[in-house]
Scaffold this motif. Structure first.
Motif, PDB file in Angstrom:
ATOM      1  N   LYS A  25       0.834  -1.207   0.000  1.00  0.00           N
ATOM      2  CA  LYS A  25       0.000   0.000   0.000  1.00  0.00           C
ATOM      3  C   LYS A  25       0.869   1.257   0.000  1.00  0.00           C
ATOM      4  CE  LYS A  25      -3.971  -2.101   2.259  1.00  0.00           C
ATOM      5  NZ  LYS A  25      -4.800  -2.173   3.459  1.00  0.00           N
ATOM      6  N   PHE A  26       1.942   1.228   0.770  1.00  0.00           N
ATOM      7  CA  PHE A  26       2.860   2.357   0.845  1.00  0.00           C
ATOM      8  C   PHE A  26       3.478   2.648  -0.522  1.00  0.00           C
ATOM      9  CE2 PHE A  26       7.017   4.231   1.400  1.00  0.00           C
ATOM     10  CZ  PHE A  26       6.795   5.236   2.318  1.00  0.00           C
ATOM     11  N   VAL A  27       3.973   1.608  -1.170  1.00  0.00           N
ATOM     12  CA  VAL A  27       4.590   1.765  -2.492  1.00  0.00           C
ATOM     13  C   VAL A  27       3.577   2.297  -3.497  1.00  0.00           C
ATOM     14  CG1 VAL A  27       5.567   0.480  -4.444  1.00  0.00           C
ATOM     15  CG2 VAL A  27       6.428   0.084  -2.139  1.00  0.00           C
ATOM     16  N   SER A  28       2.374   1.776  -3.454  1.00  0.00           N
ATOM     17  CA  SER A  28       1.333   2.233  -4.367  1.00  0.00           C
ATOM     18  C   SER A  28       1.036   3.719  -4.168  1.00  0.00           C
ATOM     19  CB  SER A  28       0.068   1.408  -4.141  1.00  0.00           C
ATOM     20  OG  SER A  28      -0.976   1.870  -4.953  1.00  0.00           O
ATOM     21  N   LYS A  29       1.014   4.148  -2.933  1.00  0.00           N
ATOM     22  CA  LYS A  29       0.668   5.531  -2.624  1.00  0.00           C
ATOM     23  C   LYS A  29       1.831   6.506  -2.841  1.00  0.00           C
ATOM     24  CE  LYS A  29      -1.425   8.336   1.010  1.00  0.00           C
ATOM     25  NZ  LYS A  29      -2.053   8.310   2.345  1.00  0.00           N
ATOM     26  N   TYR A  30       3.053   6.106  -2.462  1.00  0.00           N
ATOM     27  CA  TYR A  30       4.188   7.033  -2.450  1.00  0.00           C
ATOM     28  C   TYR A  30       5.255   6.727  -3.500  1.00  0.00           C
ATOM     29  CZ  TYR A  30       2.246   8.436   2.037  1.00  0.00           C
ATOM     30  OH  TYR A  30       1.406   8.884   3.026  1.00  0.00           O
ATOM     31  N   HIS A  31       4.922   5.942  -4.509  1.00  0.00           N
ATOM     32  CA  HIS A  31       5.933   5.511  -5.469  1.00  0.00           C
ATOM     33  C   HIS A  31       6.668   6.655  -6.170  1.00  0.00           C
ATOM     34  CE1 HIS A  31       2.371   5.931  -8.044  1.00  0.00           C
ATOM     35  NE2 HIS A  31       3.233   6.237  -8.996  1.00  0.00           N
ATOM     36  N   LYS A  32       6.069   7.806  -6.257  1.00  0.00           N
ATOM     37  CA  LYS A  32       6.731   8.933  -6.919  1.00  0.00           C
ATOM     38  C   LYS A  32       7.877   9.500  -6.090  1.00  0.00           C
ATOM     39  CE  LYS A  32       2.828  10.178  -9.759  1.00  0.00           C
ATOM     40  NZ  LYS A  32       1.850  11.182 -10.151  1.00  0.00           N
ATOM     41  N   TYR A  36      14.144   3.437  -4.162  1.00  0.00           N
ATOM     42  CA  TYR A  36      14.684   2.124  -3.829  1.00  0.00           C
ATOM     43  C   TYR A  36      13.871   1.460  -2.725  1.00  0.00           C
ATOM     44  CZ  TYR A  36      18.804   3.820  -6.262  1.00  0.00           C
ATOM     45  OH  TYR A  36      19.653   4.328  -7.198  1.00  0.00           O
ATOM     46  N   LEU A  37      13.799   0.152  -2.814  1.00  0.00           N
ATOM     47  CA  LEU A  37      13.268  -0.668  -1.741  1.00  0.00           C
ATOM     48  C   LEU A  37      14.440  -1.515  -1.262  1.00  0.00           C
ATOM     49  CD1 LEU A  37      11.065  -1.943   0.017  1.00  0.00           C
ATOM     50  CD2 LEU A  37      10.541  -3.469  -1.906  1.00  0.00           C
ATOM     51  N   LEU A  38      14.910  -1.257  -0.059  1.00  0.00           N
ATOM     52  CA  LEU A  38      16.027  -2.007   0.507  1.00  0.00           C
ATOM     53  C   LEU A  38      15.482  -3.212   1.265  1.00  0.00           C
ATOM     54  CD1 LEU A  38      18.130   0.950   1.935  1.00  0.00           C
ATOM     55  CD2 LEU A  38      18.353  -0.171  -0.279  1.00  0.00           C
ATOM     56  N   VAL A  39      15.954  -4.384   0.892  1.00  0.00           N
ATOM     57  CA  VAL A  39      15.520  -5.626   1.520  1.00  0.00           C
ATOM     58  C   VAL A  39      16.703  -6.198   2.280  1.00  0.00           C
ATOM     59  CG1 VAL A  39      14.636  -7.953   1.121  1.00  0.00           C
ATOM     60  CG2 VAL A  39      13.864  -6.056  -0.324  1.00  0.00           C
ATOM     61  N   ASP A  40      16.548  -6.380   3.590  1.00  0.00           N
ATOM     62  CA  ASP A  40      17.651  -6.889   4.399  1.00  0.00           C
ATOM     63  C   ASP A  40      17.975  -8.333   4.022  1.00  0.00           C
ATOM     64  OD1 ASP A  40      19.628  -7.042   6.385  1.00  0.00           O
ATOM     65  OD2 ASP A  40      18.193  -7.839   7.815  1.00  0.00           O
ATOM     66  N   GLN A  41      16.990  -9.191   4.024  1.00  0.00           N
ATOM     67  CA  GLN A  41      17.204 -10.595   3.676  1.00  0.00           C
ATOM     68  C   GLN A  41      16.118 -11.026   2.697  1.00  0.00           C
ATOM     69  OE1 GLN A  41      17.185 -12.700   7.379  1.00  0.00           O
ATOM     70  NE2 GLN A  41      19.203 -11.956   7.963  1.00  0.00           N
ATOM     71  N   MET A  55       7.488 -10.104  -8.268  1.00  0.00           N
ATOM     72  CA  MET A  55       7.239  -8.903  -7.465  1.00  0.00           C
ATOM     73  C   MET A  55       8.262  -7.815  -7.796  1.00  0.00           C
ATOM     74  SD  MET A  55       5.787  -7.276  -4.629  1.00  0.00           S
ATOM     75  CE  MET A  55       4.792  -8.600  -4.093  1.00  0.00           C
ATOM     76  N   ILE A  56       9.522  -8.189  -7.898  1.00  0.00           N
ATOM     77  CA  ILE A  56      10.581  -7.223  -8.207  1.00  0.00           C
ATOM     78  C   ILE A  56      10.364  -6.621  -9.595  1.00  0.00           C
ATOM     79  CG2 ILE A  56      13.052  -6.997  -8.688  1.00  0.00           C
ATOM     80  CD1 ILE A  56      13.431  -9.099  -6.386  1.00  0.00           C
ATOM     81  N   LYS A  57      10.074  -7.453 -10.566  1.00  0.00           N
ATOM     82  CA  LYS A  57       9.825  -6.959 -11.931  1.00  0.00           C
ATOM     83  C   LYS A  57       8.631  -6.015 -11.960  1.00  0.00           C
ATOM     84  CE  LYS A  57      11.785 -10.869 -14.432  1.00  0.00           C
ATOM     85  NZ  LYS A  57      11.492 -12.013 -15.305  1.00  0.00           N
ATOM     86  N   ASP A  58       7.570  -6.367 -11.227  1.00  0.00           N
ATOM     87  CA  ASP A  58       6.378  -5.518 -11.173  1.00  0.00           C
ATOM     88  C   ASP A  58       6.680  -4.158 -10.550  1.00  0.00           C
ATOM     89  OD1 ASP A  58       4.888  -7.507 -12.349  1.00  0.00           O
ATOM     90  OD2 ASP A  58       3.881  -8.124 -10.496  1.00  0.00           O
ATOM     91  N   LEU A  59       7.437  -4.161  -9.444  1.00  0.00           N
ATOM     92  CA  LEU A  59       7.793  -2.903  -8.790  1.00  0.00           C
ATOM     93  C   LEU A  59       8.627  -2.027  -9.725  1.00  0.00           C
ATOM     94  CD1 LEU A  59       8.701  -4.145  -5.197  1.00  0.00           C
ATOM     95  CD2 LEU A  59       6.790  -2.663  -5.818  1.00  0.00           C
ATOM     96  N   ILE A  65      10.736   1.464  -9.214  1.00  0.00           N
ATOM     97  CA  ILE A  65      11.442   1.318  -7.942  1.00  0.00           C
ATOM     98  C   ILE A  65      12.456   0.187  -8.072  1.00  0.00           C
ATOM     99  CG2 ILE A  65      11.200   0.638  -5.516  1.00  0.00           C
ATOM    100  CD1 ILE A  65       8.461   1.975  -5.544  1.00  0.00           C
ATOM    101  N   GLN A  66      13.684   0.454  -7.681  1.00  0.00           N
ATOM    102  CA  GLN A  66      14.719  -0.564  -7.707  1.00  0.00           C
ATOM    103  C   GLN A  66      14.737  -1.313  -6.376  1.00  0.00           C
ATOM    104  OE1 GLN A  66      16.642  -1.340 -10.433  1.00  0.00           O
ATOM    105  NE2 GLN A  66      15.224   0.077 -11.409  1.00  0.00           N
ATOM    106  N   VAL A  67      14.747  -2.636  -6.441  1.00  0.00           N
ATOM    107  CA  VAL A  67      14.820  -3.466  -5.244  1.00  0.00           C
ATOM    108  C   VAL A  67      16.279  -3.853  -5.040  1.00  0.00           C
ATOM    109  CG1 VAL A  67      14.061  -5.590  -4.127  1.00  0.00           C
ATOM    110  CG2 VAL A  67      12.475  -4.317  -5.604  1.00  0.00           C
ATOM    111  N   VAL A  68      16.809  -3.538  -3.853  1.00  0.00           N
ATOM    112  CA  VAL A  68      18.210  -3.793  -3.538  1.00  0.00           C
ATOM    113  C   VAL A  68      18.269  -4.680  -2.303  1.00  0.00           C
ATOM    114  CG1 VAL A  68      20.409  -2.744  -2.898  1.00  0.00           C
ATOM    115  CG2 VAL A  68      18.852  -1.538  -4.453  1.00  0.00           C
ATOM    116  N   THR A  69      19.008  -5.789  -2.413  1.00  0.00           N
ATOM    117  CA  THR A  69      19.198  -6.678  -1.276  1.00  0.00           C
ATOM    118  C   THR A  69      20.432  -6.233  -0.512  1.00  0.00           C
ATOM    119  OG1 THR A  69      18.242  -8.499  -2.515  1.00  0.00           O
ATOM    120  CG2 THR A  69      19.479  -9.071  -0.558  1.00  0.00           C
ATOM    121  N   VAL A  70      20.271  -5.969   0.775  1.00  0.00           N
ATOM    122  CA  VAL A  70      21.371  -5.479   1.605  1.00  0.00           C
ATOM    123  C   VAL A  70      22.291  -6.623   2.000  1.00  0.00           C
ATOM    124  CG1 VAL A  70      21.942  -4.304   3.752  1.00  0.00           C
ATOM    125  CG2 VAL A  70      19.942  -3.590   2.444  1.00  0.00           C
TER     126      VAL A  70
END
Length: 79
Positions: A25-32, A36-41, A55-59, A65-70
């Motif tokens: 919901k957050f991404v949908s609302k604030y995507h502008k 980045y979406l930082l994913v710890d694990q 999910m990553i491709k859709d984002l 939004i780029q998904v980055v694994t920390v």
């Protein structure tokens, strides 16, 4: 960092987790304003690799939004 989403004690085998739903919901609302979406694990984000890739491709496609694994776990077979 804008916000954190942690589903403590919830299995990543399902997408029906309170903070995971809140994240969507957050991404949908604030995507502008989110780059980045930082994913710890990654295995705690989504257990199923196919679902994770989708999910990553859709984002990336829908919200740019780029998904980055920390942290990335190295296979124990490399010992």
């Amino acid at each position: 960092m804008i916000d954190t989403f942690i589903d403590i004690g919830k299995s990543a085998k399902t997408l029906n987790r309170p903070d995971f739903i809140r994240l969507q919901k957050f991404v949908s609302k604030y995507h502008k304003t989110v780059d980045y979406l930082l994913v710890d694990q990654m295995d705690s984000f989504i257990r199923n690799v196919g679902e994770a890739l989708t999910m990553i491709k859709d984002l990336q496609k829908k919200y740019r939004i780029q998904v980055v694994t920390v942290t990335v776990q190295i296979l124990e077979t490399l010992k």
